[in-house]
Every structure is written in structure tokens, then in C-alpha cells.
Write a protein that holds these residues in place. Sequence first.
Motif, PDB file in Angstrom:
ATOM      1  N   GLY A  56       0.836  -1.213  -0.170  1.00 51.89           N
ATOM      2  CA  GLY A  56       0.072   0.157  -0.244  1.00 51.89           C
ATOM      3  C   GLY A  56       0.755   1.454   0.526  1.00 51.89           C
ATOM      4  N   ILE A  57       2.044   1.065   0.504  1.00 55.48           N
ATOM      5  CA  ILE A  57       2.732   1.986   0.391  1.00 55.48           C
ATOM      6  C   ILE A  57       3.479   2.074  -0.434  1.00 55.48           C
ATOM      7  CG2 ILE A  57       4.660   3.756   2.499  1.00 55.48           C
ATOM      8  CD1 ILE A  57       2.669   2.819   4.366  1.00 55.48           C
ATOM      9  N   VAL A  58       3.916   2.919  -1.241  1.00 53.22           N
ATOM     10  CA  VAL A  58       5.271   3.103  -2.412  1.00 53.22           C
ATOM     11  C   VAL A  58       6.216   4.388  -2.224  1.00 53.22           C
ATOM     12  CG1 VAL A  58       4.796   1.162  -3.661  1.00 53.22           C
ATOM     13  CG2 VAL A  58       3.929   3.697  -4.307  1.00 53.22           C
ATOM     14  N   TYR A  59       7.217   4.102  -2.869  1.00 53.50           N
ATOM     15  CA  TYR A  59       8.570   5.233  -2.818  1.00 53.50           C
ATOM     16  C   TYR A  59       9.100   5.021  -3.643  1.00 53.50           C
ATOM     17  CZ  TYR A  59       6.851   6.162   2.178  1.00 53.50           C
ATOM     18  OH  TYR A  59       6.463   6.108   3.206  1.00 53.50           O
ATOM     19  N   TYR A  60       9.088   6.641  -4.293  1.00 55.42           N
ATOM     20  CA  TYR A  60      10.208   6.637  -5.609  1.00 55.42           C
ATOM     21  C   TYR A  60      11.758   7.387  -6.087  1.00 55.42           C
ATOM     22  CZ  TYR A  60       6.807   3.617  -7.624  1.00 55.42           C
ATOM     23  OH  TYR A  60       4.998   2.157  -8.071  1.00 55.42           O
ATOM     24  N   ALA A  61      12.497   7.150  -6.330  1.00 50.80           N
ATOM     25  CA  ALA A  61      13.736   7.490  -6.397  1.00 50.80           C
ATOM     26  C   ALA A  61      12.880   9.333  -7.540  1.00 50.80           C
ATOM     27  CB  ALA A  61      14.852   7.317  -6.544  1.00 50.80           C
ATOM     28  N   ASP A  62      13.646  10.337  -7.117  1.00 45.91           N
ATOM     29  CA  ASP A  62      12.538  11.030  -8.056  1.00 45.91           C
ATOM     30  C   ASP A  62      13.247  10.843  -9.378  1.00 45.91           C
ATOM     31  OD1 ASP A  62      13.511  14.469  -6.011  1.00 45.91           O
ATOM     32  OD2 ASP A  62      11.519  12.716  -5.969  1.00 45.91           O
ATOM     33  N   SER A 104      11.923   5.006   4.409  1.00 49.17           N
ATOM     34  CA  SER A 104      11.516   6.064   4.476  1.00 49.17           C
ATOM     35  C   SER A 104      11.081   6.790   3.419  1.00 49.17           C
ATOM     36  CB  SER A 104      11.809   6.345   5.494  1.00 49.17           C
ATOM     37  OG  SER A 104      13.516   7.391   5.816  1.00 49.17           O
ATOM     38  N   SER A 105       9.947   7.956   3.696  1.00 54.06           N
ATOM     39  CA  SER A 105       9.579   8.001   2.226  1.00 54.06           C
ATOM     40  C   SER A 105      11.273   9.902   2.260  1.00 54.06           C
ATOM     41  CB  SER A 105       8.744   9.748   2.848  1.00 54.06           C
ATOM     42  OG  SER A 105       8.057  10.403   2.054  1.00 54.06           O
ATOM     43  N   GLY A 106      11.595   9.910   1.021  1.00 55.44           N
ATOM     44  CA  GLY A 106      12.953  10.564   0.640  1.00 55.44           C
ATOM     45  C   GLY A 106      13.880   9.546   1.463  1.00 55.44           C
ATOM     46  N   PHE A 107      13.876   7.944   1.447  1.00 54.38           N
ATOM     47  CA  PHE A 107      14.840   7.585   1.779  1.00 54.38           C
ATOM     48  C   PHE A 107      15.801   7.489  -0.069  1.00 54.38           C
ATOM     49  CE2 PHE A 107      17.038   4.543   3.021  1.00 54.38           C
ATOM     50  CZ  PHE A 107      17.795   3.220   2.228  1.00 54.38           C
ATOM     51  N   SER A 108      16.833   7.911   0.670  1.00 60.40           N
ATOM     52  CA  SER A 108      18.077   8.252  -0.469  1.00 60.40           C
ATOM     53  C   SER A 108      18.927   7.050  -0.068  1.00 60.40           C
ATOM     54  CB  SER A 108      18.296   9.136  -0.473  1.00 60.40           C
ATOM     55  OG  SER A 108      19.134   9.895   0.693  1.00 60.40           O
ATOM     56  N   GLY A 109      19.327   6.610   0.859  1.00 67.86           N
ATOM     57  CA  GLY A 109      20.240   5.594   1.214  1.00 67.86           C
ATOM     58  C   GLY A 109      20.687   4.406   0.514  1.00 67.86           C
ATOM     59  N   VAL A 110      21.411   2.973   0.732  1.00 66.46           N
ATOM     60  CA  VAL A 110      21.138   2.095   0.787  1.00 66.46           C
ATOM     61  C   VAL A 110      20.885   0.830   2.139  1.00 66.46           C
ATOM     62  CG1 VAL A 110      22.968   0.481  -0.715  1.00 66.46           C
ATOM     63  CG2 VAL A 110      22.891   2.587  -1.271  1.00 66.46           C
ATOM     64  N   ALA A 111      20.342   0.199   2.085  1.00 64.35           N
ATOM     65  CA  ALA A 111      19.900  -0.343   3.116  1.00 64.35           C
ATOM     66  C   ALA A 111      19.208  -2.056   2.481  1.00 64.35           C
ATOM     67  CB  ALA A 111      19.431  -0.156   4.300  1.00 64.35           C
ATOM     68  N   ALA A 112      19.350  -3.042   3.622  1.00 66.91           N
ATOM     69  CA  ALA A 112      18.751  -3.894   3.307  1.00 66.91           C
ATOM     70  C   ALA A 112      19.292  -4.821   4.358  1.00 66.91           C
ATOM     71  CB  ALA A 112      18.804  -4.699   1.401  1.00 66.91           C
ATOM     72  N   ASP A 113      18.040  -6.313   4.465  1.00 65.20           N
ATOM     73  CA  ASP A 113      19.342  -7.229   4.886  1.00 65.20           C
ATOM     74  C   ASP A 113      19.963  -7.555   4.123  1.00 65.20           C
ATOM     75  OD1 ASP A 113      16.274  -6.489   7.090  1.00 65.20           O
ATOM     76  OD2 ASP A 113      18.075  -6.413   7.508  1.00 65.20           O
ATOM     77  N   TYR A 114      18.820  -8.154   3.055  1.00 69.19           N
ATOM     78  CA  TYR A 114      19.093  -8.716   1.888  1.00 69.19           C
ATOM     79  C   TYR A 114      19.571  -9.032   1.230  1.00 69.19           C
ATOM     80  CZ  TYR A 114      17.696 -12.545   5.241  1.00 69.19           C
ATOM     81  OH  TYR A 114      17.992 -13.351   7.163  1.00 69.19           O
ATOM     82  N   TRP A 115      20.080  -8.970  -0.408  1.00 75.36           N
ATOM     83  CA  TRP A 115      20.144  -8.496  -1.420  1.00 75.36           C
ATOM     84  C   TRP A 115      19.899  -9.543  -2.647  1.00 75.36           C
ATOM     85  CZ3 TRP A 115      20.403  -3.475  -2.936  1.00 75.36           C
ATOM     86  CH2 TRP A 115      20.593  -2.833  -1.581  1.00 75.36           C
ATOM     87  N   GLY A 116      19.309  -9.242  -3.828  1.00 76.78           N
ATOM     88  CA  GLY A 116      19.586 -10.575  -5.187  1.00 76.78           C
ATOM     89  C   GLY A 116      20.983 -10.274  -5.759  1.00 76.78           C
ATOM     90  N   GLN A 117      21.395 -10.698  -6.921  1.00 82.21           N
ATOM     91  CA  GLN A 117      22.130 -11.329  -7.267  1.00 82.21           C
ATOM     92  C   GLN A 117      22.827  -9.835  -8.617  1.00 82.21           C
ATOM     93  OE1 GLN A 117      20.166 -13.293  -8.400  1.00 82.21           O
ATOM     94  NE2 GLN A 117      19.827 -12.567  -9.871  1.00 82.21           N
ATOM     95  N   GLY A 118      21.490  -9.734  -8.913  1.00 80.76           N
ATOM     96  CA  GLY A 118      21.583  -7.964  -9.673  1.00 80.76           C
ATOM     97  C   GLY A 118      20.866  -9.299 -10.937  1.00 80.76           C
ATOM     98  N   THR A 119      19.862  -8.177 -12.181  1.00 83.45           N
ATOM     99  CA  THR A 119      20.290  -8.175 -13.152  1.00 83.45           C
ATOM    100  C   THR A 119      20.669  -6.452 -14.359  1.00 83.45           C
ATOM    101  OG1 THR A 119      18.635  -9.054 -15.258  1.00 83.45           O
ATOM    102  CG2 THR A 119      17.745  -7.432 -13.015  1.00 83.45           C
ATOM    103  N   GLN A 120      21.208  -6.830 -15.063  1.00 86.68           N
ATOM    104  CA  GLN A 120      21.747  -5.999 -16.415  1.00 86.68           C
ATOM    105  C   GLN A 120      20.312  -5.302 -17.114  1.00 86.68           C
ATOM    106  OE1 GLN A 120      24.863  -6.679 -19.402  1.00 86.68           O
ATOM    107  NE2 GLN A 120      25.718  -5.485 -18.133  1.00 86.68           N
ATOM    108  N   VAL A 121      20.314  -4.162 -17.219  1.00 86.63           N
ATOM    109  CA  VAL A 121      19.243  -3.968 -17.732  1.00 86.63           C
ATOM    110  C   VAL A 121      19.947  -2.498 -18.406  1.00 86.63           C
ATOM    111  CG1 VAL A 121      18.038  -1.335 -17.893  1.00 86.63           C
ATOM    112  CG2 VAL A 121      17.374  -3.535 -16.507  1.00 86.63           C
ATOM    113  N   THR A 122      20.264  -2.628 -19.880  1.00 84.19           N
ATOM    114  CA  THR A 122      20.839  -1.170 -20.733  1.00 84.19           C
ATOM    115  C   THR A 122      20.073  -0.745 -21.647  1.00 84.19           C
ATOM    116  OG1 THR A 122      23.068  -3.694 -21.178  1.00 84.19           O
ATOM    117  CG2 THR A 122      22.836  -1.496 -23.117  1.00 84.19           C
ATOM    118  N   VAL A 123      20.472   0.327 -21.826  1.00 82.11           N
ATOM    119  CA  VAL A 123      19.070   1.210 -22.859  1.00 82.11           C
ATOM    120  C   VAL A 123      19.652   2.196 -23.414  1.00 82.11           C
ATOM    121  CG1 VAL A 123      17.270   3.086 -22.587  1.00 82.11           C
ATOM    122  CG2 VAL A 123      17.740   1.794 -20.460  1.00 82.11           C
TER     123      VAL A 123
END
Length: 125
Positions: A56-62, A104-123
Amino acid sequence: QVQLVESGGGLVQAGGSLRLSCAASGLTFSNYYMGWFRQALGYEREFVASISRSGGIVYYADSVKGRFTISRDNAKNTVYLQMNSLKPEDTADYYCAAKDRPYSSGFSGVAADYWGQGTQVTVSS
């Protein structure tokens, strides 16, 4: 053990769309706040979007507001990132993240308890 597995990355032309998925296992998915981060070559990892446990609550980078949409399906233990109107500057490795406390709203750091391995996006331009 906890696993977050991203998929859906690839090469797309500017203006195109991609949908990333992150399948979680080894944790009670509905108890975790989920996020997407990205890291471009030579740059630090940065926050893209987050979603609350119920969705129900989502936040996005500008930089992605109005173009990206985060969502989740707790029945499928999966979080998604719909990316529209992609730009060359969106090129990066995209990482799924799980955190047991809210972003939090306005979050701009890097924080997680768990991370995935990543997927590459090329535009391409």
C-alpha cells in the motif's frame, strides 16, 4: 537460506519498457519491505523504489517517478519493477532488496537485510 533472484533485464531502446521480477525464497516474504536499487558502472548503488509489506505504500527516487512502478504479489513471493519510457541513463545493474524495517519517504541510502544477485538493464539511444 534466503534467496532473491532477479530476472527480466536485457537490452532495450530508449523509450521502451522492461519488467523486472524478483522471486524470494527462504523468508516470510509478506513480513519484508522490498526495494529495488541500481548501480551503473563506475557509480555507487542507488535507491530506485520501495514497497511496504502490504503493497500500500510505495516510494520512488525522483529520477524514476512517473516512469517506474513497483508492485508485489505476496502469494507468489515476488516483487516487480515495471520500467517505462526508459532512458540511456537508466542503464545499470538492478538489485532486489529485502528489509525487515520500512524504507522511509525520501530515502536515498543503500540498506537491506538481503540482496539479490542483480540483473543487467541496458538502454540504447
